[in-house]
Scaffold this motif. Sequence first.
Motif, PDB file in Angstrom:
ATOM      1  N   MET A 182       0.845  -1.202   0.000  1.00  0.00           N
ATOM      2  CA  MET A 182       0.000   0.000   0.000  1.00  0.00           C
ATOM      3  C   MET A 182       0.883   1.257   0.000  1.00  0.00           C
ATOM      4  SD  MET A 182      -2.912   1.125   2.747  1.00  0.00           S
ATOM      5  CE  MET A 182      -3.851  -0.351   2.415  1.00  0.00           C
ATOM      6  N   LYS A 183       0.510   2.229  -0.815  1.00  0.00           N
ATOM      7  CA  LYS A 183       1.305   3.441  -0.942  1.00  0.00           C
ATOM      8  C   LYS A 183       1.249   4.267   0.332  1.00  0.00           C
ATOM      9  CE  LYS A 183       1.957   7.438  -3.957  1.00  0.00           C
ATOM     10  NZ  LYS A 183       1.418   8.176  -5.121  1.00  0.00           N
ATOM     11  N   ASN A 184       2.434   4.771   0.763  1.00  0.00           N
ATOM     12  CA  ASN A 184       2.494   5.607   1.961  1.00  0.00           C
ATOM     13  C   ASN A 184       1.849   6.960   1.704  1.00  0.00           C
ATOM     14  OD1 ASN A 184       3.882   3.648   3.390  1.00  0.00           O
ATOM     15  ND2 ASN A 184       5.884   4.457   2.839  1.00  0.00           N
ATOM     16  N   ARG A 185       1.301   7.539   2.776  1.00  0.00           N
ATOM     17  CA  ARG A 185       0.692   8.862   2.667  1.00  0.00           C
ATOM     18  C   ARG A 185       1.781   9.936   2.555  1.00  0.00           C
ATOM     19  NH1 ARG A 185      -2.456  10.047   7.687  1.00  0.00           N
ATOM     20  NH2 ARG A 185      -4.128   8.931   6.671  1.00  0.00           N
ATOM     21  N   SER A 186       1.531  10.951   1.739  1.00  0.00           N
ATOM     22  CA  SER A 186       2.469  12.057   1.606  1.00  0.00           C
ATOM     23  C   SER A 186       2.557  12.824   2.926  1.00  0.00           C
ATOM     24  CB  SER A 186       2.004  13.004   0.493  1.00  0.00           C
ATOM     25  OG  SER A 186       2.789  14.177   0.478  1.00  0.00           O
ATOM     26  N   THR A 187       3.787  13.130   3.321  1.00  0.00           N
ATOM     27  CA  THR A 187       3.983  13.875   4.568  1.00  0.00           C
ATOM     28  C   THR A 187       4.076  15.381   4.333  1.00  0.00           C
ATOM     29  OG1 THR A 187       6.393  13.612   4.400  1.00  0.00           O
ATOM     30  CG2 THR A 187       5.183  11.920   5.641  1.00  0.00           C
ATOM     31  N   LEU A 188       3.974  15.812   3.071  1.00  0.00           N
ATOM     32  CA  LEU A 188       4.119  17.240   2.772  1.00  0.00           C
ATOM     33  C   LEU A 188       3.110  18.106   3.522  1.00  0.00           C
ATOM     34  CD1 LEU A 188       5.497  19.508   1.220  1.00  0.00           C
ATOM     35  CD2 LEU A 188       3.937  19.053  -0.700  1.00  0.00           C
ATOM     36  N   PRO A 189       1.789  17.759   3.524  1.00  0.00           N
ATOM     37  CA  PRO A 189       0.847  18.600   4.283  1.00  0.00           C
ATOM     38  C   PRO A 189       1.186  18.681   5.764  1.00  0.00           C
ATOM     39  CG  PRO A 189      -0.336  17.112   2.812  1.00  0.00           C
ATOM     40  CD  PRO A 189       1.088  16.668   2.814  1.00  0.00           C
ATOM     41  N   MET A 190       1.710  17.598   6.328  1.00  0.00           N
ATOM     42  CA  MET A 190       2.071  17.602   7.751  1.00  0.00           C
ATOM     43  C   MET A 190       3.251  18.528   8.013  1.00  0.00           C
ATOM     44  SD  MET A 190       1.819  13.523   8.425  1.00  0.00           S
ATOM     45  CE  MET A 190       0.801  12.551   7.325  1.00  0.00           C
ATOM     46  N   TRP A 191       4.248  18.467   7.106  1.00  0.00           N
ATOM     47  CA  TRP A 191       5.403  19.350   7.260  1.00  0.00           C
ATOM     48  C   TRP A 191       5.000  20.810   7.088  1.00  0.00           C
ATOM     49  CZ3 TRP A 191       9.518  18.223   9.718  1.00  0.00           C
ATOM     50  CH2 TRP A 191      10.038  16.930   9.724  1.00  0.00           C
ATOM     51  N   VAL A 192       4.117  21.075   6.109  1.00  0.00           N
ATOM     52  CA  VAL A 192       3.644  22.446   5.895  1.00  0.00           C
ATOM     53  C   VAL A 192       2.911  22.950   7.132  1.00  0.00           C
ATOM     54  CG1 VAL A 192       2.028  23.870   4.576  1.00  0.00           C
ATOM     55  CG2 VAL A 192       3.508  22.243   3.388  1.00  0.00           C
ATOM     56  N   ALA A 193       2.031  22.104   7.693  1.00  0.00           N
ATOM     57  CA  ALA A 193       1.254  22.494   8.871  1.00  0.00           C
ATOM     58  C   ALA A 193       2.161  22.716  10.082  1.00  0.00           C
ATOM     59  CB  ALA A 193       0.216  21.426   9.179  1.00  0.00           C
ATOM     60  N   LYS A 194       3.080  21.794  10.319  1.00  0.00           N
ATOM     61  CA  LYS A 194       3.955  21.917  11.491  1.00  0.00           C
ATOM     62  C   LYS A 194       4.859  23.135  11.367  1.00  0.00           C
ATOM     63  CE  LYS A 194       7.110  19.361  14.488  1.00  0.00           C
ATOM     64  NZ  LYS A 194       7.691  18.036  14.811  1.00  0.00           N
ATOM     65  N   THR A 195       5.457  23.309  10.178  1.00  0.00           N
ATOM     66  CA  THR A 195       6.330  24.471   9.960  1.00  0.00           C
ATOM     67  C   THR A 195       5.533  25.769  10.085  1.00  0.00           C
ATOM     68  OG1 THR A 195       7.724  23.164   8.463  1.00  0.00           O
ATOM     69  CG2 THR A 195       7.933  25.563   8.350  1.00  0.00           C
ATOM     70  N   GLY A 196       4.340  25.783   9.485  1.00  0.00           N
ATOM     71  CA  GLY A 196       3.498  26.975   9.581  1.00  0.00           C
ATOM     72  C   GLY A 196       3.107  27.280  11.008  1.00  0.00           C
ATOM     73  N   TYR A 197       2.793  26.246  11.783  1.00  0.00           N
ATOM     74  CA  TYR A 197       2.456  26.423  13.194  1.00  0.00           C
ATOM     75  C   TYR A 197       3.616  27.063  13.948  1.00  0.00           C
ATOM     76  CZ  TYR A 197      -1.825  24.722  15.446  1.00  0.00           C
ATOM     77  OH  TYR A 197      -3.077  24.610  15.972  1.00  0.00           O
ATOM     78  N   ILE A 198       4.824  26.549  13.703  1.00  0.00           N
ATOM     79  CA  ILE A 198       6.001  27.062  14.403  1.00  0.00           C
ATOM     80  C   ILE A 198       6.283  28.499  13.995  1.00  0.00           C
ATOM     81  CG2 ILE A 198       8.504  26.816  14.610  1.00  0.00           C
ATOM     82  CD1 ILE A 198       8.063  23.754  14.436  1.00  0.00           C
ATOM     83  N   VAL A 199       6.232  28.774  12.686  1.00  0.00           N
ATOM     84  CA  VAL A 199       6.516  30.133  12.198  1.00  0.00           C
ATOM     85  C   VAL A 199       5.492  31.125  12.742  1.00  0.00           C
ATOM     86  CG1 VAL A 199       6.562  31.604  10.144  1.00  0.00           C
ATOM     87  CG2 VAL A 199       7.725  29.391  10.117  1.00  0.00           C
ATOM     88  N   MET A 200       4.195  30.777  12.662  1.00  0.00           N
ATOM     89  CA  MET A 200       3.166  31.696  13.139  1.00  0.00           C
ATOM     90  C   MET A 200       3.219  31.865  14.654  1.00  0.00           C
ATOM     91  SD  MET A 200       1.863  32.971  10.528  1.00  0.00           S
ATOM     92  CE  MET A 200       0.767  34.010  11.493  1.00  0.00           C
ATOM     93  N   SER A 201       3.619  30.822  15.368  1.00  0.00           N
ATOM     94  CA  SER A 201       3.784  30.943  16.819  1.00  0.00           C
ATOM     95  C   SER A 201       4.891  31.942  17.140  1.00  0.00           C
ATOM     96  CB  SER A 201       4.130  29.576  17.426  1.00  0.00           C
ATOM     97  OG  SER A 201       3.063  28.669  17.249  1.00  0.00           O
ATOM     98  N   LEU A 202       5.973  31.876  16.390  1.00  0.00           N
ATOM     99  CA  LEU A 202       7.069  32.829  16.596  1.00  0.00           C
ATOM    100  C   LEU A 202       6.641  34.247  16.223  1.00  0.00           C
ATOM    101  CD1 LEU A 202      10.069  30.700  15.241  1.00  0.00           C
ATOM    102  CD2 LEU A 202       9.511  31.216  17.629  1.00  0.00           C
ATOM    103  N   VAL A 203       5.813  34.370  15.182  1.00  0.00           N
ATOM    104  CA  VAL A 203       5.283  35.688  14.796  1.00  0.00           C
ATOM    105  C   VAL A 203       4.428  36.262  15.923  1.00  0.00           C
ATOM    106  CG1 VAL A 203       3.663  36.867  13.245  1.00  0.00           C
ATOM    107  CG2 VAL A 203       5.374  35.300  12.306  1.00  0.00           C
ATOM    108  N   PHE A 204       3.559  35.431  16.512  1.00  0.00           N
ATOM    109  CA  PHE A 204       2.734  35.882  17.629  1.00  0.00           C
ATOM    110  C   PHE A 204       3.598  36.275  18.819  1.00  0.00           C
ATOM    111  CE2 PHE A 204      -0.786  34.754  15.200  1.00  0.00           C
ATOM    112  CZ  PHE A 204      -1.974  34.962  15.874  1.00  0.00           C
TER     113      PHE A 204
END
Length: 200
Positions: free
Chosen positions: A1-23
């Motif tokens: 079975m094909k593995n799920r792409s982790t790109l959305p998870m990396w985008v979400a986690k990175t975005g969370y960290i960046v926006m947290s630092l912005v706040f």
Amino acid sequence: MKNRSTLPMWVAKTGYIVMSLVFCAAGIACIANPGLSAAVIGRALGVAMILFGAVKLVGYCSRDLYRLAFQYDLGFGLLLMALGILVLLRPAGVLDFIFTALGIVVLTDGLYKVQIAVDAKRFGISAWWLTLALAIAAGAVGLALVFRPWDSARVLTILLGAALLAEGILNLCVAVSTVKIVNHQQPDIIEVTAFEVEDE
């Protein structure tokens, strides 16, 4: 079975960290310079809320391994984006609204993060207690911002900065400690067992 792409998870986690630092940076700026104009505060917060709302929507759709950090982010992301748009429409004339709205957002997020901390403890995540402590602190600051026991604009701006800082630190902690990305994660499937019924 094909593995799920982790790109959305990396985008979400990175975005969370960046926006947290912005706040966090915005909070420090408000505390260090409480004389900032309402227009500057409104525009900055409006843009930040829209961006963070978008990040939350990506997080909700990413389906990371634990599914703790993003479980409430569909409605919360939409709420942040709507508030951000409202603030941007009249950045200089809605300072009272900004205080109340952001206070409610921080208070609500703090309450959600209390639940996330409890769930994280069940998952065996060692930093659950830190998330719980930060969630309680953020909720308390958000509550103070809603009721605004002081009338001074400078004091309220400092309190706004404290709320932004608390929210930023809380979300940073949650993103780092509870978002688990596994490269070989499988897509969600529902196993169905078929039974053949023999005709009598």
